[in-house]
Structures are given as C-alpha cells and as structure tokens.
Scaffold this active site. Structure first.
Site, PDB file in Angstrom:
ATOM      1  N   LYS A  90     126.790-103.487   3.618  1.00 59.57           N
ATOM      2  CA  LYS A  90     127.329-104.011   2.358  1.00 59.57           C
ATOM      3  C   LYS A  90     128.372-105.122   2.582  1.00 59.57           C
ATOM      4  O   LYS A  90     128.527-106.014   1.761  1.00 59.57           O
ATOM      5  CB  LYS A  90     127.946-102.879   1.535  1.00 59.57           C
ATOM      6  CG  LYS A  90     126.959-101.793   1.122  1.00 59.57           C
ATOM      7  CD  LYS A  90     126.060-102.221  -0.010  1.00 59.57           C
ATOM      8  CE  LYS A  90     125.125-101.113  -0.442  1.00 59.57           C
ATOM      9  NZ  LYS A  90     124.146-101.533  -1.454  1.00 59.57           N
ATOM     10  N   GLU A 112     130.638-102.220  -8.846  1.00 59.98           N
ATOM     11  CA  GLU A 112     130.138-100.859  -9.067  1.00 59.98           C
ATOM     12  C   GLU A 112     129.851-100.279  -7.690  1.00 59.98           C
ATOM     13  O   GLU A 112     129.676-101.010  -6.732  1.00 59.98           O
ATOM     14  CB  GLU A 112     128.848-100.902  -9.897  1.00 59.98           C
ATOM     15  CG  GLU A 112     127.558-101.146  -9.101  1.00 59.98           C
ATOM     16  CD  GLU A 112     127.500-102.491  -8.375  1.00 59.98           C
ATOM     17  OE1 GLU A 112     128.090-103.472  -8.865  1.00 59.98           O
ATOM     18  OE2 GLU A 112     126.860-102.565  -7.298  1.00 59.98           O
ATOM     19  N   SER A 378     121.021 -98.779   7.941  1.00 58.81           N
ATOM     20  CA  SER A 378     121.891 -99.552   7.044  1.00 58.81           C
ATOM     21  C   SER A 378     123.347 -99.095   7.076  1.00 58.81           C
ATOM     22  O   SER A 378     124.247 -99.868   6.745  1.00 58.81           O
ATOM     23  CB  SER A 378     121.353 -99.470   5.612  1.00 58.81           C
ATOM     24  OG  SER A 378     121.163 -98.111   5.244  1.00 58.81           O
TER      25      SER A 378
HETATM   26  C1  PLP Z   1     124.371 -97.149   3.877  1.00 59.48           C
HETATM   27  C2  PLP Z   1     123.599 -97.576   2.671  1.00 59.48           C
HETATM   28  N1  PLP Z   1     122.309 -97.928   2.832  1.00 59.48           N
HETATM   29  C3  PLP Z   1     121.544 -98.307   1.780  1.00 59.48           C
HETATM   30  C4  PLP Z   1     122.066 -98.336   0.502  1.00 59.48           C
HETATM   31  C5  PLP Z   1     121.161 -98.741  -0.626  1.00 59.48           C
HETATM   32  O1  PLP Z   1     121.449-100.015  -1.129  1.00 59.48           O
HETATM   33  P1  PLP Z   1     120.514-101.238  -0.869  1.00 59.48           P
HETATM   34  O2  PLP Z   1     119.132-100.854  -1.274  1.00 59.48           O
HETATM   35  O3  PLP Z   1     121.085-102.309  -1.717  1.00 59.48           O
HETATM   36  O4  PLP Z   1     120.569-101.595   0.588  1.00 59.48           O
HETATM   37  C6  PLP Z   1     123.416 -97.991   0.279  1.00 59.48           C
HETATM   38  C7  PLP Z   1     123.984 -98.026  -1.062  1.00 59.48           C
HETATM   39  O5  PLP Z   1     125.062 -97.617  -1.323  1.00 59.48           O
HETATM   40  C8  PLP Z   1     124.195 -97.603   1.404  1.00 59.48           C
HETATM   41  O6  PLP Z   1     125.473 -97.236   1.268  1.00 59.48           O
END
Ligand code: PLP
Length: 400
Positions: A90, A112, A378
């Site tokens: 993020k 948000e 992620s």
């Molecule tokens: C670690 C992590 N991965 C994935 C996501 C999902 O979001 P996005 O689809 O925008 O990557 C989030 C959302 O809070 C997250 O904290």
C-alpha cells in the site's frame, strides 16, 4: 492492437468512468486534468523514486521459494511486498498520492481502510509530509485489525470507526466519500486501491506498477528472460494485482491468475467473490462488477480477510474477467488459512491473510516443472496473528 489499459474517457472496455455527485465534479475533473502531468514530470519522478528507494526500501526482493516450488512442481518466486516499510504494497501508492496532493495545493488528507494497511501507509506519509490525516474504518475492522489502529494513532492520524452497513471497507469508503463532499476544495482523498472514479483506478495502478517493473528486471537476472508463465495475486479492490500485472497486461505469454475471497464458499451467502458473484453496477464512483440484489441493493460481503471483504472490484479487473485475459479463482477462508500456515512452515514467511488467498490458489492450478510462477506476497501477517492463533486448532501443526 488490443490493450487492457484505460482509454482516455477512463474506461476499461465497458467498466470504469467517473460517477460522482455534483459537488465532487470539480475536484475529480481537476485530478483528471493533472494526474498524468504530475506523475510524468521529472521532479515528481525524482522525488517518488528516491522515497521508494530510501524510505520504502525498494526494490523488494524476488525470492525463489525452493520448498514451496518442490511442493507444487514449478519454479515459484515470491515478490516480497511484505518487506516494504509498513508491511505491505500500500505504501507505494500513498507515497505517490501525497506528492500529488501537495503539488495540487491540498492541505488535508482523508482515506478509507479495511485491513488497516492502507490506513497505516497513509498515516505514515502524512507524518512524513506534516499533513493532517483522517482515516475511516469500519467498526468490525477496527476490532479485528486493532494493532493497525494503534499504529495509525501513534502516527498522528484520527481514526473514525464507521458503524453503518456491516461496518467494513464498503462502509468506510462511503463515509470517506461523504467527508470529501463536505471539504472538496482543501481535501485530497487518498484511495487505497484501483477503485473509485477515474482517474483513481489508473493512477493507483501506475503507482503500483513499480512491482512489475522490478519483476521484469529481477526475472531477467535470475532466469535469463523477463517474463513469467504465471502471475498470481490476490484481489480486494485490485491494487497489488494491478501493480504485479501492469507491464504484462498486453503480453499474452503471461497467464494472469487472480485470487478473490470465497469466504465460507462462493454459494454459501457468506462470500466476497465479487467477480464471480457480481453483476454490472456502479459502486464508489465507477461502473464495475458489484455484489447486489435483484433490485440493485449492495449485498454485504464476507471474508475472514478485512482487505478482501469488499462487494466491488476495480474496473481494470472486471474487464480482464470479461475479456478472459485473467483467470479468477475463489479461495475460501479455510484454504487461505491452510496456505498461510503452509508458507510459514515451508519458507519461514508469515503472510498477510489477504496474500494467503493468492497462496491458496496454487493448489487449484496445474504446473509443468519448468513453469516460472511469480506470486505477490502483498503484505506480512503481523496484523493477522490473532486470527491465525484463533484458528490454530483447526490447522495441522506440521506440513507433511
Ligand atoms: C496486505 C494486503 N494485501 C491485499 C489487500 C487487498 O487490496 P488490493 O486488492 O488493493 O491489493 C490489502 C488490503 O487492505 C492488504 O492489506
């Protein structure tokens, strides 16, 4: 040539656009007119690249996970966004958007958050740039991700618990948009995913595209070719997936696999598998796939993972599904939990619950031994420790 990128009206095929109330029309068109000028300017690039390098800690490693590879019979690389400052992808986006907000003369930031990672990343850059920050978060998420609430507060942000709807990400986003309507001229809304009115989906995808830019270079060094056979990522709104696939969208040699949250099962009535369950509709400023009833009321989603617990999806991803460019797999809560424990025991990496959904997709795929797979981790699992521990009894303690 066929392209999956946004067109100049802000659409991906039939999805996207900017559906906003009259009061926000001015700020959205202002943003549309300015974002590319700023993002492509030399001064922005210089500052953004320096912050990604020295503050975020990029490039994030591309790690060949040998024991995971042996288990699934392919060469599986993990793109380690979990190692970024603040613990997830993020921050790539919030660093970029705050520079844009500053260059547009905005004085106040709102955001948000679901899992709290975007909230933490926003509070972090607001501390860095000395800007006031208000983060809207559903009350249910405030409870299940309370460590991130404390981090945001320590960073100086005001966290507003939202008690409408089922008190998760959708409701937090509604509240943030309401606040934006009250302060359109001085406030910049840092959206955390590839959702919202144009230009947000494209802007966030561009700011996350550093992920696939790095994958290209890293694969070239490690494998002698700059593309994988498969890219795998989880999707909430879609930003880590968008960043992972951005530079490969038009390269049909690369198969794209997106993992969405099946919850307790796609047909259980407790799911957030938006792409499979959604119908065309308008949510939070864009035309996309939305979980809704026959008469168009938004249906409450459910997932064990706060970051995937959302009834919509980015318009980019809706179009990838419509054009069959991406394969979509629903990964249920239990499968994600098992996958998180499996990665932990095989590789010594505790993933975020969201990322665990991408890992859960591996057992639903068939590989050849020579296949190169890049899976984006992620975020890291620190924020999810309570959920993991609560479910420990249902999980095998060793992976056979
Ligand atoms: C670690 C992590 N991965 C994935 C996501 C999902 O979001 P996005 O689809 O925008 O990557 C989030 C959302 O809070 C997250 O904290």
């Amino acid at each position: 040539m066929k392209t999956y990128q946004v067109d100049d009206r802000g659409y991906y095929g039939e999805y996207g656009g900017a559906y906003v109330p009259e009061i926000l029309h001015g700020c959205v068109t202002d943003l549309q007119a300015n974002y590319l000028k700023v993002l492509e300017s030399a001064s922005f690039k210089e500052e953004y690249d320096a912050l990604l390098r020295d503050y975020v800690g990029r490039p994030s490693p591309l790690y060949l996970a040998k024991r995971l590879s042996a288990k699934y019979g392919a060469r599986i690389y993990l793109k380690r966004e979990d190692l970024n400052h603040t613990g997830a992808h993020k921050i790539n986006n919030t660093v970029g958007q705050i520079l844009l907000a500053r260059s547009m003369g905005k004085k106040r930031i709102i955001a948000e958050t679901g899992a709290g990672q975007h909230g933490v990343a926003t509070a972090t850059v607001c501390a860095l740039m000395d800007m006031p920050c208000v983060v809207y978060m559903g009350k249910k998420d405030v409870e299940r991700q309370h460590i991130n609430v404390q981090r945001m507060q320590m960073l100086g942000a005001t966290v507003v618990p939202v008690t409408s709807g089922n008190m998760t990400l959708k409701d937090a986003t509604n509240e943030a948009i309401r606040n934006w309507c009250c302060h359109p001229s001085d406030t910049f809304y840092i959206i955390g995913s590839t959702v919202g009115p144009h230009p947000y989906p494209d802007m966030v995808a561009r700011l996350q595209s550093v992920i696939s830019e790095e994958i290209r270079k890293q694969l070239q060094e490690k494998e002698g070719r700059d593309y994988p056979d498969y890219l795998v990522a989880c999707v909430g709104g879609g930003s880590n997936a968008a960043g992972s696939i951005y530079h490969y969208l038009d390269d049909e040699r690369v198969r794209i696999v997106l993992a969405e949250a099946g919850g307790k099962g796609v047909c259980s009535g407790m799911s957030a598998a938006t792409i499979q369950l959604g119908k065309k509709g308008i949510l939070h400023g864009s035309r996309t796939l939305v979980m809704q009833s026959e008469d168009g009321q938004i249906e409450e989603p459910y997932s064990i993972s706060a970051g995937l617990d959302y009834p919509g999806i980015g318009p980019l991803h809706a179009n990838l599904y419509a054009t069959q460019r991406a394969e979509i797999l629903a990964v249920d809560d239990d499968e994600a939990l098992n996958a998180a424990f499996e990665l932990t025991r095989l590789e010594g990496i505790i993933p975020a619950l969201e990322s665990a959904h991408a890992l859960g997709a591996l057992s639903k795929m068939k590989f050849k031994p020579e296949d190169i797979v890049v899976l984006t981790v992620s975020g890291r699992g620190d924020k999810d420790m309570e959920t993991y521990i609560d479910h420990c009894t249902q999980i095998p303690t060793r992976v056979s």
